[in-house]
Design a protein around this motif. Sequence first.
Motif, short mmCIF file in Angstrom:
data_model
loop_
_atom_site.label_atom_id
_atom_site.label_comp_id
_atom_site.label_asym_id
_atom_site.label_seq_id
_atom_site.Cartn_x
_atom_site.Cartn_y
_atom_site.Cartn_z
N GLY A 1 0.81 -1.20 0.00
CA GLY A 1 0.00 0.00 0.00
C GLY A 1 0.85 1.26 0.00
N SER A 2 0.24 2.35 -0.39
CA SER A 2 0.96 3.61 -0.55
C SER A 2 1.68 4.06 0.71
N PHE A 3 1.17 3.69 1.88
CA PHE A 3 1.72 4.21 3.13
C PHE A 3 2.40 3.13 3.97
N ARG B 1 10.22 -2.36 4.49
CA ARG B 1 10.95 -3.38 5.26
C ARG B 1 10.06 -4.09 6.27
N ASN B 2 8.99 -3.44 6.71
CA ASN B 2 8.08 -4.08 7.65
C ASN B 2 7.17 -5.10 6.98
N GLU B 3 6.93 -4.94 5.68
CA GLU B 3 5.95 -5.78 4.98
C GLU B 3 6.55 -6.92 4.19
N VAL B 4 7.76 -6.73 3.67
CA VAL B 4 8.32 -7.70 2.72
C VAL B 4 9.66 -8.22 3.22
N ASP B 5 9.82 -9.55 3.15
CA ASP B 5 11.11 -10.18 3.41
C ASP B 5 11.88 -10.21 2.08
N PRO B 6 12.90 -9.38 1.93
CA PRO B 6 13.57 -9.28 0.62
C PRO B 6 14.22 -10.59 0.19
N GLU B 7 14.74 -11.36 1.13
CA GLU B 7 15.35 -12.64 0.77
C GLU B 7 14.29 -13.62 0.27
N GLY B 8 13.13 -13.63 0.92
CA GLY B 8 12.05 -14.49 0.46
C GLY B 8 11.55 -14.08 -0.92
N ALA B 9 11.43 -12.77 -1.14
CA ALA B 9 10.98 -12.29 -2.45
C ALA B 9 11.96 -12.68 -3.54
N THR C 1 8.37 -9.89 -7.76
CA THR C 1 8.53 -8.46 -7.97
C THR C 1 7.75 -7.70 -6.90
N VAL C 2 8.38 -6.70 -6.31
CA VAL C 2 7.71 -5.89 -5.29
C VAL C 2 7.43 -4.51 -5.88
N VAL C 3 6.18 -4.07 -5.82
CA VAL C 3 5.78 -2.75 -6.32
C VAL C 3 4.92 -2.07 -5.27
N ARG C 4 4.83 -0.75 -5.39
CA ARG C 4 3.99 0.05 -4.51
C ARG C 4 2.88 0.69 -5.33
N ARG C 5 1.64 0.60 -4.86
CA ARG C 5 0.51 1.18 -5.58
C ARG C 5 0.21 2.58 -5.04
N VAL C 6 -0.73 3.26 -5.69
CA VAL C 6 -1.07 4.63 -5.29
C VAL C 6 -2.12 4.67 -4.17
N SER C 7 -2.79 3.56 -3.93
CA SER C 7 -3.83 3.53 -2.90
C SER C 7 -3.27 3.01 -1.58
N GLY C 8 -4.00 3.26 -0.51
CA GLY C 8 -3.60 2.77 0.79
C GLY C 8 -3.94 1.30 0.97
#
Length: 351
Positions: free
Chosen positions: A147-149, A153-161, A167-174
Amino acid sequence: MHGEYKVPGGKLVVVDLDTEGGVLRRVRVAGDFFLEPDDALGAIDAALEGAPADTDAAGLTARIDAALPAGTTMLGLTTEGVAVAVRRALAQATEWRDYDWQLIHEAPQPPALHMALDEVITAEVATGRRPPTLRVWEWAAPAVIIGSFQSLRNEVDPEGAERHGITVVRRVSGGGAMFVEPGNTITYSLSVPEALVKGLSFADSYAYLDDWVLGALGDMGINAWYQPLNDIATDVGKIAGAAQKRVVEGQGAVLHHVTMAYDIDAEKMTDVLRIGREKLSDKGTRSAKKRVDPLRRQTGLPRETVIDRMIESFGSRYGLTAGRVSAGELARAEELVRTKFSRPEWLARVP
């Protein structure tokens, strides 16, 4: 003035009224609801007669509640629903059938391009260059959409991804993070004129824009309901989450997009997403794997059939013609991918 509002999980409420000297006059409430005793309808009309036209929904609800005869029974109707219909009449809100809806359902696209297309298409609706649009997504790659806000680092484990090629992306909505895989997810966007949700609170607009898909799911044998603020749930678990973004340019528009779990690799999801204990306890569950119950198990239908039936249901309710992303829209979306949605600065704007 004429206003309509379908009570979530209930019936249609219709209000016709005039205003004189800043107050409501000649108020008439109607609809396909059930109400006892008969004179309760007259009491509702009388309670609204003479109310200041700037009274908010809570104030109108209080007036109706105070006027109802003792023992009044409402089925498919709420006093809050009547108040919302009044506010929509006063705001001169439009209705679904006032528009010529267009469908976009094209080939799979990269995650970042989907983010950009949402922004471009909704802006086009806001300026009147595009009709209101239902866009059904097809995914070219697995992704986590935060989500936009949200904190990256709190939401995604980069090693797992990285391990799973996500692919990790951020959207415009919350809202919260969504885990999607091609073939296992159904995602759609509604890009609608702001006039369609006039008179509705932010929270009410979620239920209003989700109502059609609840009907479509019901036609497939799924008893689903809107669960505030932004979930679609059944008695065996959540099946979808929604998010919104308001666009203020032109006449204004609302982007309302929903991700539905058709199937899910729960082990992979929990390896990629950092789902905190507080969120799990808030949902009343012990395991992230039990929070989502996929449509595949509930319907027994192929994903493509579920999508087709959803599209057919929307079209039968409001009309729908096939369209496409124009060359200009695609060019602007691709530019946004380069300048915004693929940029580290955007992805980590909340580190």
